[in-house]
Design a protein around this motif. Structure first.
Motif, PDB file in Angstrom:
ATOM      1  N   MET A  70       1.170  -0.900   0.331  1.00 49.98           N
ATOM      2  CA  MET A  70       0.115  -0.617   0.323  1.00 49.98           C
ATOM      3  C   MET A  70       0.499   0.985   0.201  1.00 49.98           C
ATOM      4  SD  MET A  70      -3.329  -1.163   2.670  1.00 49.98           S
ATOM      5  CE  MET A  70      -2.941  -0.001   4.212  1.00 49.98           C
ATOM      6  N   GLY A  73       2.013   1.937  -3.436  1.00 48.89           N
ATOM      7  CA  GLY A  73       1.146   2.164  -4.278  1.00 48.89           C
ATOM      8  C   GLY A  73       0.927   1.179  -4.718  1.00 48.89           C
ATOM      9  N   ARG A  74       1.493   0.164  -4.573  1.00 45.25           N
ATOM     10  CA  ARG A  74       1.519  -1.693  -5.682  1.00 45.25           C
ATOM     11  C   ARG A  74      -0.558  -1.989  -5.387  1.00 45.25           C
ATOM     12  NH1 ARG A  74       6.499  -4.498  -5.273  1.00 45.25           N
ATOM     13  NH2 ARG A  74       7.732  -2.957  -3.789  1.00 45.25           N
ATOM     14  N   MET A  75      -0.338  -1.658  -4.531  1.00 39.22           N
ATOM     15  CA  MET A  75      -2.088  -2.082  -4.274  1.00 39.22           C
ATOM     16  C   MET A  75      -3.198  -0.744  -3.430  1.00 39.22           C
ATOM     17  SD  MET A  75      -3.413  -5.080  -0.896  1.00 39.22           S
ATOM     18  CE  MET A  75      -2.865  -6.721  -1.383  1.00 39.22           C
ATOM     19  N   ASN A  76      -4.176  -1.067  -3.980  1.00 39.50           N
ATOM     20  CA  ASN A  76      -5.415  -0.173  -3.295  1.00 39.50           C
ATOM     21  C   ASN A  76      -5.502   0.278  -2.613  1.00 39.50           C
ATOM     22  OD1 ASN A  76      -7.375   1.380  -3.119  1.00 39.50           O
ATOM     23  ND2 ASN A  76      -8.030   0.261  -4.663  1.00 39.50           N
ATOM     24  N   TRP A  77      -6.159   1.412  -1.035  1.00 40.73           N
ATOM     25  CA  TRP A  77      -5.751   1.014  -0.054  1.00 40.73           C
ATOM     26  C   TRP A  77      -7.040   0.425   0.502  1.00 40.73           C
ATOM     27  CZ3 TRP A  77      -2.972   3.503   3.354  1.00 40.73           C
ATOM     28  CH2 TRP A  77      -1.188   3.621   3.185  1.00 40.73           C
ATOM     29  N   ARG A  78      -8.026   0.564  -0.196  1.00 43.88           N
ATOM     30  CA  ARG A  78      -9.616  -0.299   0.156  1.00 43.88           C
ATOM     31  C   ARG A  78      -9.052  -1.845   0.007  1.00 43.88           C
ATOM     32  NH1 ARG A  78     -14.558   0.160  -3.740  1.00 43.88           N
ATOM     33  NH2 ARG A  78     -16.189  -0.650  -2.271  1.00 43.88           N
ATOM     34  N   TYR A  79      -8.361  -2.159  -0.507  1.00 44.92           N
ATOM     35  CA  TYR A  79      -8.232  -3.699  -0.762  1.00 44.92           C
ATOM     36  C   TYR A  79      -7.139  -3.681   0.627  1.00 44.92           C
ATOM     37  CZ  TYR A  79     -10.289  -4.205  -5.370  1.00 44.92           C
ATOM     38  OH  TYR A  79     -11.402  -4.239  -6.092  1.00 44.92           O
TER      39      TYR A  79
END
Length: 105
Positions: A70, A73-79
């Motif tokens: 997160m 920036g490689r993963m959406n914060w929501r997920y």
């Protein structure tokens, strides 16, 4: 339809929380109907496995890796937040069920 690793992890966390709460509820009722000892033993084993050292280590690694992904920036914060909330639910299942039982009585 392809299921992502995130959704698999969320499903596993949900199943683990349900099984843990069932084990807690089964053991917290204070009585054992005839023939329920093997079931209680199996549910207790599942709960011990889900709350043991291996599960704790896996959860720490999962939260650390999701947090790193997160932040980079490689993963959406929501997920990422969903995974972390799933870990909280998994390890807090006994407390959640205890609170629900206290409100019911």
């Amino acid at each position: 339809m392809k299921i992502s690793a995130f959704h698999r992890l969320a499903a596993v966390a949900a199943v683990a929380a349900v099984l843990s709460s069932l084990a807690t509820r089964a053991l917290a009722q204070g009585y054992e109907p005839a023939g329920s000892s093997p079931i209680n033993n199996a549910l207790g084993w599942i709960q011990d496995t889900l709350m043991g050292k291996v599960a704790t280590t896996v959860a720490v690694i999962a939260v650390a890796s999701v947090g790193f992904m997160m932040l980079t920036g490689r993963m959406n914060w929501r997920y990422g937040a969903t995974v972390i909330i799933g870990v909280f639910i998994l390890f807090g299942a006994a407390t959640i069920v205890g609170g629900i039982q206290a409100m019911a009585h």
